[in-house]
Scaffold this motif. Structure first.
Motif, PDB file in Angstrom:
ATOM      1  N   LEU A 141       0.815  -1.193   0.000  1.00 22.12           N
ATOM      2  CA  LEU A 141       0.000   0.000   0.000  1.00 22.12           C
ATOM      3  C   LEU A 141       0.857   1.255   0.000  1.00 22.12           C
ATOM      4  N   ALA A 142       0.193   2.419   0.034  1.00 19.48           N
ATOM      5  CA  ALA A 142       0.806   3.710  -0.303  1.00 19.48           C
ATOM      6  C   ALA A 142       2.232   3.932   0.163  1.00 19.48           C
ATOM      7  N   PRO A 143       2.514   4.274   1.446  1.00 16.68           N
ATOM      8  CA  PRO A 143       3.886   4.528   1.824  1.00 16.68           C
ATOM      9  C   PRO A 143       4.785   3.325   1.625  1.00 16.68           C
ATOM     10  N   LEU A 144       4.303   2.111   1.925  1.00 16.55           N
ATOM     11  CA  LEU A 144       5.142   0.935   1.753  1.00 16.55           C
ATOM     12  C   LEU A 144       5.457   0.693   0.289  1.00 16.55           C
ATOM     13  N   ARG A 145       4.519   1.003  -0.595  1.00 15.17           N
ATOM     14  CA  ARG A 145       4.797   0.856  -2.015  1.00 15.17           C
ATOM     15  C   ARG A 145       5.901   1.821  -2.426  1.00 15.17           C
ATOM     16  N   LEU A 146       5.863   3.033  -1.886  1.00 14.29           N
ATOM     17  CA  LEU A 146       6.881   4.023  -2.206  1.00 14.29           C
ATOM     18  C   LEU A 146       8.198   3.719  -1.517  1.00 14.29           C
ATOM     19  N   LEU A 147       8.182   2.961  -0.439  1.00 13.39           N
ATOM     20  CA  LEU A 147       9.432   2.508   0.161  1.00 13.39           C
ATOM     21  C   LEU A 147      10.099   1.480  -0.736  1.00 13.39           C
ATOM     22  N   TRP A 193      14.358  -8.251  11.130  1.00 19.62           N
ATOM     23  CA  TRP A 193      14.155  -6.810  11.006  1.00 19.62           C
ATOM     24  C   TRP A 193      15.265  -6.113  10.219  1.00 19.62           C
ATOM     25  N   GLY A 194      16.480  -6.664  10.253  1.00 13.48           N
ATOM     26  CA  GLY A 194      17.625  -6.010   9.622  1.00 13.48           C
ATOM     27  C   GLY A 194      17.447  -5.693   8.140  1.00 13.48           C
ATOM     28  N   PRO A 195      17.023  -6.657   7.309  1.00 17.68           N
ATOM     29  CA  PRO A 195      16.899  -6.375   5.868  1.00 17.68           C
ATOM     30  C   PRO A 195      15.945  -5.225   5.552  1.00 17.68           C
ATOM     31  N   PHE A 196      14.821  -5.126   6.286  1.00 12.84           N
ATOM     32  CA  PHE A 196      13.863  -4.046   6.031  1.00 12.84           C
ATOM     33  C   PHE A 196      14.498  -2.689   6.302  1.00 12.84           C
ATOM     34  N   PHE A 197      15.227  -2.578   7.412  1.00 11.57           N
ATOM     35  CA  PHE A 197      15.834  -1.290   7.744  1.00 11.57           C
ATOM     36  C   PHE A 197      17.078  -1.019   6.900  1.00 11.57           C
ATOM     37  N   PHE A 198      17.739  -2.070   6.431  1.00 12.87           N
ATOM     38  CA  PHE A 198      18.811  -1.880   5.448  1.00 12.87           C
ATOM     39  C   PHE A 198      18.240  -1.302   4.161  1.00 12.87           C
ATOM     40  N   SER A 247      14.189  -4.537  -5.264  1.00 15.34           N
ATOM     41  CA  SER A 247      13.304  -5.532  -5.870  1.00 15.34           C
ATOM     42  C   SER A 247      12.993  -6.689  -4.928  1.00 15.34           C
ATOM     43  N   TYR A 248      13.706  -6.760  -3.788  1.00 18.95           N
ATOM     44  CA  TYR A 248      13.479  -7.831  -2.813  1.00 18.95           C
ATOM     45  C   TYR A 248      12.634  -7.359  -1.632  1.00 18.95           C
ATOM     46  N   PHE A 249      11.927  -6.254  -1.816  1.00 17.41           N
ATOM     47  CA  PHE A 249      11.168  -5.669  -0.707  1.00 17.41           C
ATOM     48  C   PHE A 249      10.135  -6.641  -0.144  1.00 17.41           C
ATOM     49  N   ASN A 250       9.473  -7.398  -0.996  1.00 16.58           N
ATOM     50  CA  ASN A 250       8.460  -8.343  -0.516  1.00 16.58           C
ATOM     51  C   ASN A 250       9.080  -9.423   0.370  1.00 16.58           C
ATOM     52  N   LEU A 251      10.329  -9.802   0.065  1.00 13.78           N
ATOM     53  CA  LEU A 251      11.031 -10.765   0.914  1.00 13.78           C
ATOM     54  C   LEU A 251      11.260 -10.179   2.303  1.00 13.78           C
ATOM     55  N   PHE A 252      11.586  -8.889   2.360  1.00 17.13           N
ATOM     56  CA  PHE A 252      11.811  -8.243   3.654  1.00 17.13           C
ATOM     57  C   PHE A 252      10.511  -8.194   4.465  1.00 17.13           C
ATOM     58  N   LEU A 253       9.385  -7.987   3.773  1.00 16.97           N
ATOM     59  CA  LEU A 253       8.097  -8.008   4.467  1.00 16.97           C
ATOM     60  C   LEU A 253       7.777  -9.405   4.996  1.00 16.97           C
ATOM     61  N   ILE A 254       8.114 -10.426   4.220  1.00 12.98           N
ATOM     62  CA  ILE A 254       7.905 -11.807   4.657  1.00 12.98           C
ATOM     63  C   ILE A 254       8.686 -12.086   5.931  1.00 12.98           C
ATOM     64  N   LEU A 255       9.923 -11.578   5.999  1.00 15.93           N
ATOM     65  CA  LEU A 255      10.752 -11.799   7.190  1.00 15.93           C
ATOM     66  C   LEU A 255      10.129 -11.151   8.422  1.00 15.93           C
ATOM     67  N   ILE A 256       9.534  -9.952   8.260  1.00 14.75           N
ATOM     68  CA  ILE A 256       8.873  -9.293   9.382  1.00 14.75           C
ATOM     69  C   ILE A 256       7.683 -10.121   9.860  1.00 14.75           C
ATOM     70  N   ILE A 257       6.917 -10.679   8.916  1.00  9.57           N
ATOM     71  CA  ILE A 257       5.780 -11.523   9.287  1.00  9.57           C
ATOM     72  C   ILE A 257       6.276 -12.804   9.961  1.00  9.57           C
ATOM     73  N   CYS A 258       7.407 -13.341   9.475  1.00  6.17           N
ATOM     74  CA  CYS A 258       7.998 -14.527  10.105  1.00  6.17           C
ATOM     75  C   CYS A 258       8.391 -14.224  11.547  1.00  6.17           C
ATOM     76  N   ASN A 259       8.836 -12.999  11.805  1.00  5.73           N
ATOM     77  CA  ASN A 259       9.171 -12.616  13.173  1.00  5.73           C
ATOM     78  C   ASN A 259       7.943 -12.695  14.081  1.00  5.73           C
ATOM     79  N   SER A 260       6.774 -12.331  13.526  1.00  7.42           N
ATOM     80  CA  SER A 260       5.533 -12.429  14.295  1.00  7.42           C
ATOM     81  C   SER A 260       5.179 -13.881  14.591  1.00  7.42           C
TER      82      SER A 260
END
Length: 314
Positions: free
Chosen positions: A4-10, A251-256, A275-288
């Motif tokens: 979505l909006a800000p995350l898409r622009l990230l 969390w590291g890859p997302f903030f990198f 281009s690997y942003f979706n992978l970073f989101l998957i890792l955050i969900i895996c943390n949950s």
């Protein structure tokens, strides 16, 4: 998965044009720059697993009066934060799947409002989840180093104030982020917050581990059992590695990614990482998904209550 909006622009930084991004990515060459095609079904599955796990944690803590203490309240708040990550992911993914298949048709203005609401939920859950990881580390530190004064230091009133402050700060910061997401200063604040939490957890847990080793060495020397000392030290080192390793890996890859947006949004290498942003989101969900296994399910009392909850013996 489209975000979505800000995350898409990230994922696709605003300070570089689409054409320049495409050229830079193409210029970088190599198949690895194409990113990973992560199916929406994987986001849904991980979101559901995380949601069920964290719901069980919250239900168990609410059910058992023996778990009504600051430590478990903080774990409960962490579970709620992780649930928000799961819920926002599930809602976003479901809406996208329904719109992609033509089942749901929504006006553009309504979609924009939904974007803002879900983005605020995502940002708030990210900030609160990180915050409660830090709060749990501080609480455990006080438990070990100020054991005799713990109940006077960490009173129920202070615990409630801490929890309310974290939720309030998370809500305000998510509102600011959604409003000013194009400002690099906002990203720098998020990066600084992550680094602060990383350093805080490193210092506190390593100090706790060092104290535990010192006590084990003293006990071992008195009882002449070096094998027990080595075994306990190894177990403690493994626990510490898992604790900090999971935090950094998830969390590291997302903030990198955020660091690259600020420092090199147009460089070929950086555009490949984007281009690997979706992978970073998957890792955050895996943390949950992993958090309950690290912070909650290791408690024998909580596991017993969980069995009762699962068996519906209320």
């Amino acid at each position: 998965m489209s975000t979505l909006a800000p995350l898409r622009l990230l994922r696709e930084p605003w300070n570089t044009s689409e054409g320049n991004q495409s050229n830079a990515t193409a210029g970088a060459g190599g198949a690895w720059c194409q990113g990973l095609d992560i199916p929406n079904e994987l986001f849904l599955t991980l979101g559901l697993v995380s949601l069920v796990e964290n719901l069980l944690v919250v239900a168990a803590i609410l059910k058992n009066r023996n778990l009504h203490s600051p430590m478990y309240y903080f774990i409960c708040c962490l579970a709620v934060s992780d649930m928000l990550v799961s819920v926002s992911n599930l809602v976003e993914t479901l809406f996208m799947l329904l719109m992609e298949h033509g089942v749901l048709v929504i006006r553009a203005s309504i979609i924009r409002h939904m974007d803002n609401v879900i983005d605020m939920l995502i940002c708030s859950s990210v900030v609160s989840s990180l915050s409660f990881l830090g709060v749990i580390a501080v609480d455990r530190y006080i438990t070990i180093f100020y054991a005799l004064r713990y109940h006077s230091i960490m009173t129920l009133q202070r615990a409630v104030v801490t929890m309310a402050s974290v939720w309030l700060a998370s809500t305000v910061s998510s509102t600011v982020f959604v409003t000013y997401y194009r400002n690099n200063a906002i990203l720098l604040c998020l990066i600084g917050f992550f680094l602060f939490m990383l350093v805080l957890m490193l210092v506190l847990y390593i100090h706790m581990f060092a104290l535990a080793r010192h006590h084990l060495r003293s006990i071992s020397s008195q009882q002449k059992q070096p094998t027990v000392y080595r075994s306990s030290s190894l177990k403690g080192a493994v626990t510490l590695t898992i604790l900090l390793g999971v935090f950094f890996i998830c969390w590291g890859p997302f903030f990198f990614h955020l660091i690259l947006i600020v420092t090199c949004p147009t460089k070929p290498f950086c555009t490949c990482i984007f281009s690997y942003f979706n992978l970073f989101l998957i890792l955050i969900i895996c943390n949950s998904v992993v958090d309950p296994l690290i912070y909650a399910f290791r408690s024998q009392e909580l596991r017993r209550t969980l069995r009762e909850v699962v068996l519906c013996s209320w």
